[in-house]
Design a protein around this motif. Sequence first.
Motif, PDB file in Angstrom:
ATOM      1  N   ARG A 129       0.826  -1.205   0.000  1.00 29.22           N
ATOM      2  CA  ARG A 129       0.000   0.000   0.000  1.00 29.22           C
ATOM      3  C   ARG A 129       0.862   1.258   0.000  1.00 29.22           C
ATOM      4  N   ILE A 130       2.020   1.167   0.633  1.00 29.68           N
ATOM      5  CA  ILE A 130       2.993   2.259   0.588  1.00 29.68           C
ATOM      6  C   ILE A 130       4.060   1.836  -0.414  1.00 29.68           C
ATOM      7  N   CYS A 131       4.147   2.549  -1.506  1.00 29.80           N
ATOM      8  CA  CYS A 131       5.069   2.107  -2.566  1.00 29.80           C
ATOM      9  C   CYS A 131       6.018   3.224  -2.979  1.00 29.80           C
ATOM     10  N   SER A 132       7.115   2.830  -3.582  1.00 28.59           N
ATOM     11  CA  SER A 132       8.096   3.800  -4.075  1.00 28.59           C
ATOM     12  C   SER A 132       7.696   4.278  -5.465  1.00 28.59           C
ATOM     13  N   ALA A 133       8.398   5.295  -5.941  1.00 27.93           N
ATOM     14  CA  ALA A 133       8.153   5.783  -7.301  1.00 27.93           C
ATOM     15  C   ALA A 133       8.467   4.681  -8.312  1.00 27.93           C
ATOM     16  N   TYR A 134       9.504   3.899  -8.020  1.00 26.42           N
ATOM     17  CA  TYR A 134       9.891   2.779  -8.890  1.00 26.42           C
ATOM     18  C   TYR A 134       8.773   1.739  -8.950  1.00 26.42           C
ATOM     19  N   GLY A 135       8.267   1.338  -7.782  1.00 21.94           N
ATOM     20  CA  GLY A 135       7.202   0.339  -7.738  1.00 21.94           C
ATOM     21  C   GLY A 135       5.943   0.818  -8.424  1.00 21.94           C
ATOM     22  N   SER A 136       5.616   2.085  -8.201  1.00 20.13           N
ATOM     23  CA  SER A 136       4.442   2.683  -8.833  1.00 20.13           C
ATOM     24  C   SER A 136       4.556   2.633 -10.356  1.00 20.13           C
ATOM     25  N   LYS A 137       5.724   2.991 -10.867  1.00 22.38           N
ATOM     26  CA  LYS A 137       5.966   3.012 -12.321  1.00 22.38           C
ATOM     27  C   LYS A 137       5.875   1.605 -12.912  1.00 22.38           C
ATOM     28  N   ILE A 138       6.482   0.625 -12.225  1.00 20.14           N
ATOM     29  CA  ILE A 138       6.471  -0.752 -12.720  1.00 20.14           C
ATOM     30  C   ILE A 138       5.046  -1.307 -12.743  1.00 20.14           C
ATOM     31  N   ALA A 139       4.302  -1.085 -11.668  1.00 22.40           N
ATOM     32  CA  ALA A 139       2.929  -1.591 -11.583  1.00 22.40           C
ATOM     33  C   ALA A 139       2.080  -1.030 -12.714  1.00 22.40           C
ATOM     34  N   HIS A 140       2.230   0.262 -12.955  1.00 16.89           N
ATOM     35  CA  HIS A 140       1.453   0.914 -14.013  1.00 16.89           C
ATOM     36  C   HIS A 140       1.850   0.396 -15.389  1.00 16.89           C
ATOM     37  N   GLU A 141       3.140   0.337 -15.656  1.00 21.77           N
ATOM     38  CA  GLU A 141       3.606  -0.041 -16.992  1.00 21.77           C
ATOM     39  C   GLU A 141       3.316  -1.509 -17.317  1.00 21.77           C
ATOM     40  N   VAL A 142       3.554  -2.395 -16.348  1.00 24.49           N
ATOM     41  CA  VAL A 142       3.297  -3.817 -16.581  1.00 24.49           C
ATOM     42  C   VAL A 142       1.807  -4.058 -16.803  1.00 24.49           C
ATOM     43  N   SER A 143       0.976  -3.431 -15.975  1.00 25.09           N
ATOM     44  CA  SER A 143      -0.470  -3.623 -16.094  1.00 25.09           C
ATOM     45  C   SER A 143      -0.991  -3.076 -17.421  1.00 25.09           C
ATOM     46  N   LYS A 144      -0.464  -1.950 -17.833  1.00 26.30           N
ATOM     47  CA  LYS A 144      -0.865  -1.380 -19.123  1.00 26.30           C
ATOM     48  C   LYS A 144      -0.476  -2.322 -20.262  1.00 26.30           C
ATOM     49  N   TYR A 145       0.727  -2.861 -20.192  1.00 30.80           N
ATOM     50  CA  TYR A 145       1.219  -3.774 -21.227  1.00 30.80           C
ATOM     51  C   TYR A 145       0.349  -5.034 -21.295  1.00 30.80           C
ATOM     52  N   LEU A 146       0.053  -5.608 -20.148  1.00 33.90           N
ATOM     53  CA  LEU A 146      -0.794  -6.803 -20.116  1.00 33.90           C
ATOM     54  C   LEU A 146      -2.173  -6.493 -20.701  1.00 33.90           C
ATOM     55  N   SER A 147      -2.709  -5.346 -20.306  1.00 33.17           N
ATOM     56  CA  SER A 147      -4.031  -4.938 -20.788  1.00 33.17           C
ATOM     57  C   SER A 147      -4.032  -4.718 -22.294  1.00 33.17           C
ATOM     58  N   GLU A 148      -2.957  -4.136 -22.812  1.00 30.98           N
ATOM     59  CA  GLU A 148      -2.837  -3.915 -24.263  1.00 30.98           C
ATOM     60  C   GLU A 148      -2.800  -5.234 -25.021  1.00 30.98           C
ATOM     61  N   HIS A 149      -2.372  -6.297 -24.341  1.00 32.57           N
ATOM     62  CA  HIS A 149      -2.269  -7.605 -24.978  1.00 32.57           C
ATOM     63  C   HIS A 149      -3.423  -8.529 -24.598  1.00 32.57           C
ATOM     64  N   GLY A 150      -4.526  -7.949 -24.197  1.00 35.26           N
ATOM     65  CA  GLY A 150      -5.748  -8.726 -23.990  1.00 35.26           C
ATOM     66  C   GLY A 150      -5.850  -9.487 -22.691  1.00 35.26           C
ATOM     67  N   ILE A 151      -5.050  -9.126 -21.690  1.00 34.39           N
ATOM     68  CA  ILE A 151      -5.132  -9.792 -20.397  1.00 34.39           C
ATOM     69  C   ILE A 151      -5.829  -8.874 -19.398  1.00 34.39           C
ATOM     70  N   CYS A 152      -6.777  -9.429 -18.671  1.00 38.50           N
ATOM     71  CA  CYS A 152      -7.501  -8.678 -17.648  1.00 38.50           C
ATOM     72  C   CYS A 152      -6.665  -8.663 -16.374  1.00 38.50           C
ATOM     73  N   VAL A 153      -6.332  -7.475 -15.894  1.00 38.78           N
ATOM     74  CA  VAL A 153      -5.543  -7.332 -14.661  1.00 38.78           C
ATOM     75  C   VAL A 153      -6.483  -7.352 -13.457  1.00 38.78           C
ATOM     76  N   VAL A 154      -6.144  -8.202 -12.484  1.00 40.96           N
ATOM     77  CA  VAL A 154      -6.935  -8.339 -11.262  1.00 40.96           C
ATOM     78  C   VAL A 154      -6.128  -7.795 -10.091  1.00 40.96           C
ATOM     79  N   SER A 155      -6.774  -6.988  -9.245  1.00 38.28           N
ATOM     80  CA  SER A 155      -6.101  -6.489  -8.052  1.00 38.28           C
ATOM     81  C   SER A 155      -7.166  -6.154  -6.998  1.00 38.28           C
ATOM     82  N   GLY A 156      -6.723  -5.518  -5.899  1.00 36.54           N
ATOM     83  CA  GLY A 156      -7.644  -5.306  -4.778  1.00 36.54           C
ATOM     84  C   GLY A 156      -8.066  -3.881  -4.546  1.00 36.54           C
ATOM     85  N   MET A 157      -7.732  -2.960  -5.443  1.00 35.66           N
ATOM     86  CA  MET A 157      -8.101  -1.541  -5.373  1.00 35.66           C
ATOM     87  C   MET A 157      -7.601  -0.869  -4.090  1.00 35.66           C
ATOM     88  N   ALA A 158      -6.592  -1.458  -3.440  1.00 34.10           N
ATOM     89  CA  ALA A 158      -6.017  -0.837  -2.247  1.00 34.10           C
ATOM     90  C   ALA A 158      -5.143   0.344  -2.662  1.00 34.10           C
TER      91      ALA A 158
END
Length: 355
Positions: free
Chosen positions: A117-146
């Motif tokens: 829940r408390i993340c670094s700028a690095y972690g924030s960037k990775i989470a966003h970029e990886v999830s965007k990439y997966l989504s662009e390739h037709g994968i539904c990203v699941v998480s807990g909205m925390a």
Amino acid sequence: MEKKYLLWLSLISGIGPKKAKTLLKYFENAENVYKATPKDIRMIHGIGESFLEKILEAKNIDIDKKLETLHRLNIKFYTQYDYEYPRLLKEISDPPIILYVKGKLPELPMAAVVGSRICSAYGSKIAHEVSKYLSEHGICVVSGMARGIDTKAHLGALEGKSPTIAVLASGVDICYPPENKSLYELIQKNGCIISEHFPGVRPIEKYFPMRNRIISGLSKSVLVVEAGKKSGSLITVKQAIEQGREVYSVPGNINNRLSYGTNRLIRDGARILTSPMDIIEDMNMVFTPIKIEKSLPRLSELEQKIYDLISLEELTPETIAERLNDTYQNIQYNLTVLELKGQAERIAGGKYTVV
């Protein structure tokens, strides 16, 4: 009719998937459980007097009124016998009796992206970029909205144009954390909110580990971006391993406490993530990336005003609302939209700036 009685069964105080399974196995269906006498129920091994009392008390529940509540709130519910119930989730040892859904369940392969829940700028960037990439390739990203990594994962997934799923530890009608109200609404329009709890149930501590088994249960793969020594994400990993899911971890600086959990996972055998393509290739799927408009997104009048303000200085939503004489809720919603359009980002102190 059976679906109605399964809903009733799920509402018995203190019942979980295992007790429900025991009752259904003995009585063959939920309607028979409802009609069972105390003598019938006492015949079941493992059902004590205290739980018998709860079953009898539950017979006072007005199921028709519960169904009306779901209809009024536009909440769908699925049982394990429904076609719409996710197949992978059905296969875990303790799947929810009922899944409540606000939005539309995607028929896409799913991957979980979770973290601190408390993340670094690095972690924030990775989470966003990886999830965007997966989504662009037709994968539904699941998480807990925390807060933190979960939020960034959903935002990245929404930007990638595929649906995303948020699994809550409360009823689907309750936005938690409350500051994610705008994200909560966007997810419903581009995916769905899921819970095993009836509307109105507040999030309490014991519900979060229960929620995590659903996040991993829905997914073929689970990625942990950042996790401290006692992060709840590690509970998700434990459940993912028990469910036979592939676990990935993002390596981090050994001097950063937020990397302790992820680095330890790698040491203990988790797959190290070198690229989002690792997940796609290991899921044995080939997708055609979703085409995304490359031109700069058009902004509404209010979005442009907000953009102009934060291009001059970093501001909080409260300050923006005051300067534009608008409500906090409306400003926060439009800031979230600007994030999705890649025009703004949230930084330290809850302030926003342009990208």
